[in-house]
Write a protein that holds these residues in place. Sequence first.
Motif, short mmCIF file in Angstrom:
data_model
loop_
_atom_site.label_atom_id
_atom_site.label_comp_id
_atom_site.label_asym_id
_atom_site.label_seq_id
_atom_site.Cartn_x
_atom_site.Cartn_y
_atom_site.Cartn_z
N LEU A 280 0.84 -1.19 0.00
CA LEU A 280 0.00 0.00 0.00
C LEU A 280 0.88 1.24 0.00
N CYS A 281 0.43 2.26 -0.70
CA CYS A 281 1.16 3.52 -0.72
C CYS A 281 0.18 4.66 -0.89
N GLY A 282 -0.03 5.38 0.19
CA GLY A 282 -0.97 6.50 0.15
C GLY A 282 -0.29 7.85 0.25
N ARG A 283 1.01 7.87 -0.06
CA ARG A 283 1.71 9.17 -0.04
C ARG A 283 1.12 10.08 -1.11
N PRO A 284 0.90 11.34 -0.77
CA PRO A 284 0.26 12.26 -1.73
C PRO A 284 0.92 12.27 -3.10
N GLU A 285 2.26 12.31 -3.16
CA GLU A 285 2.91 12.38 -4.46
C GLU A 285 2.70 11.10 -5.27
N PHE A 286 2.58 9.97 -4.58
CA PHE A 286 2.36 8.70 -5.28
C PHE A 286 0.93 8.64 -5.82
N LEU A 287 -0.04 9.05 -5.01
CA LEU A 287 -1.43 9.06 -5.47
C LEU A 287 -1.58 9.97 -6.69
N ARG A 288 -0.94 11.12 -6.65
CA ARG A 288 -0.99 12.03 -7.79
C ARG A 288 -0.40 11.39 -9.04
N GLU A 289 0.71 10.71 -8.86
CA GLU A 289 1.35 10.05 -10.00
C GLU A 289 0.44 8.99 -10.61
N GLN A 290 -0.20 8.18 -9.77
CA GLN A 290 -1.07 7.13 -10.29
C GLN A 290 -2.32 7.70 -10.95
N VAL A 291 -2.83 8.80 -10.43
CA VAL A 291 -3.98 9.44 -11.08
C VAL A 291 -3.58 9.93 -12.47
N GLU A 292 -2.43 10.54 -12.58
CA GLU A 292 -1.96 11.02 -13.89
C GLU A 292 -1.80 9.84 -14.85
N GLU A 293 -1.25 8.73 -14.36
CA GLU A 293 -1.10 7.55 -15.20
C GLU A 293 -2.46 7.00 -15.62
N GLY A 294 -3.42 7.00 -14.71
CA GLY A 294 -4.76 6.53 -15.04
C GLY A 294 -5.42 7.38 -16.12
N LEU A 295 -5.25 8.68 -16.03
CA LEU A 295 -5.79 9.58 -17.05
C LEU A 295 -5.20 9.25 -18.42
N ARG A 296 -3.90 9.02 -18.43
CA ARG A 296 -3.21 8.74 -19.70
C ARG A 296 -3.64 7.39 -20.25
N ARG A 297 -3.65 6.37 -19.41
CA ARG A 297 -3.98 5.02 -19.88
C ARG A 297 -5.42 4.89 -20.33
N LEU A 298 -6.33 5.56 -19.63
CA LEU A 298 -7.74 5.49 -20.00
C LEU A 298 -8.10 6.51 -21.08
N ARG A 299 -7.15 7.38 -21.42
CA ARG A 299 -7.30 8.37 -22.50
C ARG A 299 -8.41 9.38 -22.19
N VAL A 300 -8.46 9.83 -20.95
CA VAL A 300 -9.50 10.78 -20.55
C VAL A 300 -8.86 12.00 -19.90
N ASP A 301 -9.64 13.08 -19.81
CA ASP A 301 -9.17 14.31 -19.16
C ASP A 301 -9.50 14.31 -17.68
N ARG A 302 -10.46 13.49 -17.29
CA ARG A 302 -10.82 13.41 -15.87
C ARG A 302 -11.38 12.02 -15.59
N LEU A 303 -11.18 11.56 -14.36
CA LEU A 303 -11.66 10.25 -13.94
C LEU A 303 -13.00 10.44 -13.25
N GLU A 304 -14.03 9.80 -13.79
CA GLU A 304 -15.37 10.03 -13.26
C GLU A 304 -15.57 9.46 -11.87
N LEU A 305 -14.90 8.35 -11.57
CA LEU A 305 -14.95 7.80 -10.22
C LEU A 305 -13.58 7.23 -9.90
N LEU A 306 -12.89 7.86 -8.96
CA LEU A 306 -11.55 7.44 -8.56
C LEU A 306 -11.64 6.97 -7.12
N GLN A 307 -11.24 5.70 -6.89
CA GLN A 307 -11.35 5.13 -5.55
C GLN A 307 -9.97 4.86 -4.96
N LEU A 308 -9.83 5.11 -3.66
CA LEU A 308 -8.62 4.75 -2.94
C LEU A 308 -8.66 3.26 -2.69
N HIS A 309 -7.73 2.52 -3.30
CA HIS A 309 -7.82 1.05 -3.31
C HIS A 309 -7.76 0.48 -1.90
#
Length: 283
Positions: free
Chosen positions: A95-124
């Motif tokens: 598990l890694c809930g450090r703010p900088e890591f969460l931000r990095e994974q959100v950015e990666e999710g946006l890129r991989r899903l090819r969207v400008d925003r994630l409609e539902l983002l959950q803390l795993h």
Amino acid sequence: MTAGTFHIGGERAVGRLGFGAMHLRPESPAERESCVAVARRAVELGVTLIDTAHLYGWGANEELLAEALYPYPQELLVATKVGVAPPADGREADLCGRPEFLREQVEEGLRRLRVDRLELLQLHRVDPKVPLADQVGTLAELRAEGKIVHIGLSEVTVAQLEEARGIVEVASVQNRYNVLDREYEDVLEACEAAGIAFLPWRPVNPAASLGAREVAAVAAEAGAAPAQVALAWLLARSPVVLPIPGTTRIAHLEQNVAAADLRLSDEQYARLDRLAAARPAST
């Protein structure tokens, strides 16, 4: 499907029977083609909520869904999750809930899903090494930046849910729950009281795979599969429940989706309700 709809965050309408994409992790071109076909068939069948996560193939699952479904139908909501770090330097995933890591994974999710925003983002998962306020607060900042629309949590207690709700509006909770495993009954009740979507993971297992006698008996009476009975029970359990069963086979997918039309008798529901009292909670 006739299971009805639910409005995520009070705004975004989705069908109550979704699809969990976790198992779509192909290891060959042929398997990839099959996984893409399953995802597309889910949408053809009317599924409007698909659940994925950075953890599922370390982003590969998100990429596969984009390959299969982008550009996404307007009615489709693809939810993803962040907060687990991949293995590195000889250590296991953690598990890694450090703010900088969460931000990095959100950015990666946006890129991989090819969207400008994630409609539902959950803390795993909640990282016990990082204050919950920092983890949820980071997601709230990302929402304010327009990169997230709705925020959800996964595998949380009632106390954690209430703490998070004191920081940001929580739209969903994804905890383990099924007809034979109701450890998080109190969390479901808290979600119901607050109008928060409750996405039970492992919605069918072990209810169907272990061949529980009562589930199998009800299935035989209803002319349905045990998995369909397990899903029908969940849909009847509460209007905030949105099951997300997963599979790699189209036939199984079609069977699961058909569970939205299965109606059991009051006596059958009552028999299923009593199962939890006769079975110890899962650990």
